[in-house]
Design an enzyme around this catalytic site. Structure first.
Site, mmCIF file in Angstrom:
data_model
loop_
_atom_site.group_PDB
_atom_site.id
_atom_site.type_symbol
_atom_site.label_atom_id
_atom_site.label_comp_id
_atom_site.label_asym_id
_atom_site.label_seq_id
_atom_site.Cartn_x
_atom_site.Cartn_y
_atom_site.Cartn_z
ATOM 1 N N ASP A 46 0.866 -1.174 0.000
ATOM 2 C CA ASP A 46 0.000 0.000 0.000
ATOM 3 C C ASP A 46 0.906 1.229 0.000
ATOM 4 O O ASP A 46 1.647 1.451 0.964
ATOM 5 C CB ASP A 46 -0.885 -0.038 1.262
ATOM 6 C CG ASP A 46 -2.050 0.908 1.164
ATOM 7 O OD1 ASP A 46 -2.007 1.829 0.325
ATOM 8 O OD2 ASP A 46 -3.007 0.731 1.950
ATOM 9 N N ASP B 100 -2.643 2.368 -6.279
ATOM 10 C CA ASP B 100 -1.621 2.450 -5.226
ATOM 11 C C ASP B 100 -1.586 1.222 -4.319
ATOM 12 O O ASP B 100 -1.041 1.282 -3.227
ATOM 13 C CB ASP B 100 -1.846 3.707 -4.374
ATOM 14 C CG ASP B 100 -3.155 3.663 -3.592
ATOM 15 O OD1 ASP B 100 -3.974 2.774 -3.856
ATOM 16 O OD2 ASP B 100 -3.336 4.535 -2.730
ATOM 17 N N GLU B 101 -2.145 0.117 -4.790
ATOM 18 C CA GLU B 101 -2.261 -1.042 -3.924
ATOM 19 C C GLU B 101 -2.215 -2.313 -4.749
ATOM 20 O O GLU B 101 -2.789 -2.362 -5.831
ATOM 21 C CB GLU B 101 -3.625 -0.952 -3.223
ATOM 22 C CG GLU B 101 -3.651 -1.491 -1.832
ATOM 23 C CD GLU B 101 -5.068 -1.464 -1.279
ATOM 24 O OE1 GLU B 101 -5.672 -0.374 -1.239
ATOM 25 O OE2 GLU B 101 -5.550 -2.533 -0.921
#
Length: 448
Positions: free
Chosen positions: A11, A106-107
């Site tokens: 993350d 973003d993950e």
DNA sequence: TCTGGGGTCCTAGGACCC
DNA sequence: TCTGGGGTCCTAGGACCC
């Protein structure tokens, strides 16, 4: 649940804000809020400095402005820059294993058991994660990420959340319940405000409380699928595989207006424009779909959807627009609308019309704008500029927009590889000022 | 100056079919 | 001909996620 800690979850920390601070040196160490900057905007990401003042994701930007001190940067998003940085990170993950599941920009999850590295011991994966974090920071110009590793997606995700930002947590196999049970139930994916409130009413606050409930109770409380899921997660039972490629199920485009709209002709023009973009995205991905959905949010924030399933799949903007217009006419727009959305679902691989579609420029026509809308008035010069935007000035070089208004635009001239730069206020219609590209954060090695 | 935009999954009722 | 049961499709809404 596996016998080894072989699922990794990454993350990236305050990702949008971190990219902004990388590219805008004057913002490093200062509060930055990225999101909608208009009257109805909400916060997408707040930097940790801004979080210290209470700014949070999903908060209205107005509220964040109230909480943050003068000098806080409120920026619209630069998605091209975020995407480029994300791609660099995802490529690093694919070096660990071919089985990478991006969850969002973003993950991502990584199945380390599918990778070449054979050491899946706790020490082995800890060292792997340490190297990964260093590689990410080096390759992205300083963006950091929090890594969690465990015996399932559930545990990896929980672990990455335990030590943010810039964290690294490995949950050793066998200790899952020790980690899980003390946590509040809201840390489990799928427990949002509604479920949390229902659980609270029956005395469930922690995952341990949840584990004490019977399957029957949870199914009654949360429905069959969700209840079963909660029952299993509370026991750390999670067999969900890491899946690299997931097919899109729908394509949609929606927009909230600065003020509520009541004029049907204007609403129809917006439907046309959104249908045009949906059609374009469908064709770009070689998809077509049968069900057209119109989403409406009224002046009082009540939301409704109306949909119609066509006999054949389509990727044609005109057909999407015509269908959505009809749905709007049936639904009505009394009192005014604050949002309209147009979507297509029921997707299949091949566009029905492809074989016969001409490749003449139908899009402008399809949007309806060129055909029946009056020419859009040229926006005032200062409306061309938005806070955070990359610009370049013929004499002053590259920079970014801090603010605008009253026919002026304030630009800071700096880039990721420069020291904090000077601020200049220019005429918004300065002919030497142009929109720019996202800057490169990597030091050039060859003469470019 | 309350409440974005892009999605996914689930539920439930009615139509329709066998 | 007075009452079935299961399956699938369609529509609408809700919860949730990032």
């Amino acid at each position: 649940m596996r016998r080894e800690a072989s699922v990794l979850h990454l993350d990236l920390d305050a990702f949008f804000a971190a990219v902004e601070q990388r590219d805008k040196p004057s913002l490093r160490g200062r509060p930055v809020v990225v999101g909608g900057t208009g009257g109805r905007g909400v916060v997408a990401t707040a930097s940790y400095e801004a979080r210290a003042y209470g700014a949070r994701s999903a908060m209205s930007t107005a509220e964040a402005r109230r909480r943050c001190p003068a000098g806080t940067a409120f920026l619209g998003g630069r998605f091209g820059a975020y995407r480029r940085t994300s791609e660099v990170v995802m490529a690093l993950l694919r070096e660990l294993s071919p089985l990478v599941e991006p969850v969002s920009i973003d993950e991502a999850y990584v199945d380390l058991a599918a990778g070449p590295g054979s050491d899946l011991s706790v020490d082995g994966v800890t060292e792997l994660a340490r190297r990964l974090k260093a590689d990410i920071a080096a390759a992205t110009g300083g963006v950091t990420g929090s890594v969690g590793i465990g015996s399932s997606k559930l545990m990896a995700k929980i672990a990455s959340d335990l030590d943010k930002p810039d964290g690294l947590v490995v949950v050793p196999p066998g200790s899952e319940l020790d980690v899980l049970h003390p946590l509040p139930v809201t840390r489990l994916g799928g427990v949002g405000p509604a479920t949390a409130e229902r659980l609270r009413q029956v005395g469930v606050r922690t995952v341990a409380d949840l584990a004490a409930k019977s399957l029957t109770d949870l199914v009654t409380l949360a429905g069959r699928a969700h209840g079963t899921g909660l029952y299993q997660l509370a026991r750390a039972e999670d067999e969900r595989p890491v899946v690299a490629e997931r097919e899109a199920k729908s394509v949609s485009q929606e927009s909230t207006f600065e003020r509520d709209l009541t004029d049907l002709a204007e609403l129809n023009r917006l439907i046309d424009a959104m249908a045009a973009r949906v059609g374009e995205r469908l064709r770009d991905s070689a998809l077509s779909g049968r069900t057209v959905t119109l989403k409406l949010r009224r002046y009082d924030f009540t939301t409704m959807t109306r949909s119609q399933t066509l006999p054949q799949p389509t990727d044609d903007a005109r057909q999407v627009a015509t269908t959505a217009r009809r749905l709007l006419a049936e639904a009505g727009h009394g009192g005014g609308l604050r949002l309209i959305g147009v979507g297509v679902s029921g997707l299949s691989q091949y566009a029905q019309g492809d074989l016969f579609a001409d490749d003449s420029p139908v899009e402008e026509e399809a949007s309806g704008i060129a055909v029946e809308a009056p020419a859009a008035p040229e926006p005032p010069a200062d409306r061309r500029w938005w806070p955070g935007q990359d610009v370049v000035h013929d004499e002053l070089g590259p920079g970014w927009v801090w603010g605008r208004g009253l026919g002026r635009v304030t630009v800071r001239f700096e880039g990721p590889l420069t020291p904090p730069g000077p601020v200049r206020t220019l005429a918004a219609d300065d002919p030497a000022l142009h929109p720019g590209d996202p800057p490169d954060w990597r030091p050039t090695t060859m003469g470019a």
